[in-house]
Design an enzyme around this catalytic site. Sequence first.
Site, PDB file in Angstrom:
ATOM      1  N   GLU A  42      38.170  54.347 -48.334  1.00 35.57           N
ATOM      2  CA  GLU A  42      38.454  54.262 -46.839  1.00 35.57           C
ATOM      3  C   GLU A  42      39.209  52.964 -46.773  1.00 35.57           C
ATOM      4  O   GLU A  42      38.462  51.799 -46.889  1.00 35.57           O
ATOM      5  CB  GLU A  42      37.029  54.470 -46.051  1.00 35.57           C
ATOM      6  N   ARG A  46      42.163  46.671 -40.507  1.00 39.32           N
ATOM      7  CA  ARG A  46      41.575  45.782 -40.237  1.00 39.32           C
ATOM      8  C   ARG A  46      42.541  44.647 -40.651  1.00 39.32           C
ATOM      9  O   ARG A  46      42.216  43.217 -40.504  1.00 39.32           O
ATOM     10  CB  ARG A  46      40.252  45.207 -40.465  1.00 39.32           C
ATOM     11  N   THR A  70      38.640  52.526 -39.094  1.00 35.53           N
ATOM     12  CA  THR A  70      38.685  51.609 -37.966  1.00 35.53           C
ATOM     13  C   THR A  70      39.958  52.200 -37.263  1.00 35.53           C
ATOM     14  O   THR A  70      40.708  51.370 -36.648  1.00 35.53           O
ATOM     15  CB  THR A  70      39.306  50.062 -38.605  1.00 35.53           C
ATOM     16  N   LYS A 130      30.583  59.814 -38.817  1.00 37.40           N
ATOM     17  CA  LYS A 130      30.162  58.496 -39.222  1.00 37.40           C
ATOM     18  C   LYS A 130      28.933  58.083 -38.381  1.00 37.40           C
ATOM     19  O   LYS A 130      28.521  58.564 -37.201  1.00 37.40           O
ATOM     20  CB  LYS A 130      31.307  57.757 -39.102  1.00 37.40           C
TER      21      LYS A 130
HETATM   22  C1  3PG Z   1      32.269  49.915 -41.824  1.00 37.87           C
HETATM   23  O1  3PG Z   1      33.666  49.731 -41.312  1.00 37.87           O
HETATM   24  O2  3PG Z   1      32.062  51.080 -41.840  1.00 37.87           O
HETATM   25  C2  3PG Z   1      31.437  48.841 -41.878  1.00 37.87           C
HETATM   26  O3  3PG Z   1      32.045  47.645 -41.443  1.00 37.87           O
HETATM   27  C3  3PG Z   1      30.869  48.667 -43.435  1.00 37.87           C
HETATM   28  O4  3PG Z   1      29.854  48.039 -43.150  1.00 37.87           O
HETATM   29  P1  3PG Z   1      29.171  46.891 -44.431  1.00 37.87           P
HETATM   30  O5  3PG Z   1      30.139  45.848 -44.464  1.00 37.87           O
HETATM   31  O6  3PG Z   1      27.863  46.489 -43.832  1.00 37.87           O
HETATM   32  O7  3PG Z   1      29.021  47.817 -45.489  1.00 37.87           O
END
Ligand code: 3PG
Length: 214
Positions: A42, A46, A70, A130
Amino acid sequence: MKNDVFAALGNNPVIPVLVVEDVAHAVPMAKALVAGGLTALEVTLRTQSAMEVVERIANEVPEAIIGVGTVTRPEQFEQVKKAGAKFVVSPGLTPTLAQAAKDNEMPYLPGAVTASEIIMAMELGITDLKFFPAGTSGGPAALKGFSSVFSEIRFCPTGGVKPSNMEDYLSLPNVATVGGTWLVTPDLLAQGDWETITRLASEAKAQAVAIKSA
Ligand code: 3PG
């Protein structure tokens, strides 16, 4: 027929969540993760370079199931599909986003963390979700609570998931997979430490497979 998003993600038990600034890191990073046995990747939207990162992986690492995370606007579905994405992840869900996923025939994993959000997802025909940010949304205890009420819903918790708490999540029957950024940190990318990325991927996969088969 049930829309099995986790099957579209190759039933990978761990999804690396990737924040990539430098396009030159895209292909060696993806190859390192695939070498460690994790194939659903994924790439988060960002960074400025995210779309090009997706294109490069789609073109040069055919073993990877490349997806985009995102995603918060409907027009992004068409853009990421053109870039070669095979699935889309959103932190939340709206009917507009669900429609864009349908229009683009894109396997879609949107976020939901409350009973009302889960019911809205079900109304939109979505049962694979999710759970984000997992750590601050009740963590494994919340998911356990949902399992008796929403038995048909399966989750991918992300946000605060790491090797030390992976078992708390993956041992739940309604958790299909987990996602997180711990496998590919900014430091590892900056150092081009592909070996460590492969090792972390392979350790995470082995841990996840052991939990799921226990
Ligand atoms: C995401 O986008 O799924 C999260 O930002 C991942 O979170 P983490 O940095 O705590 O793994």
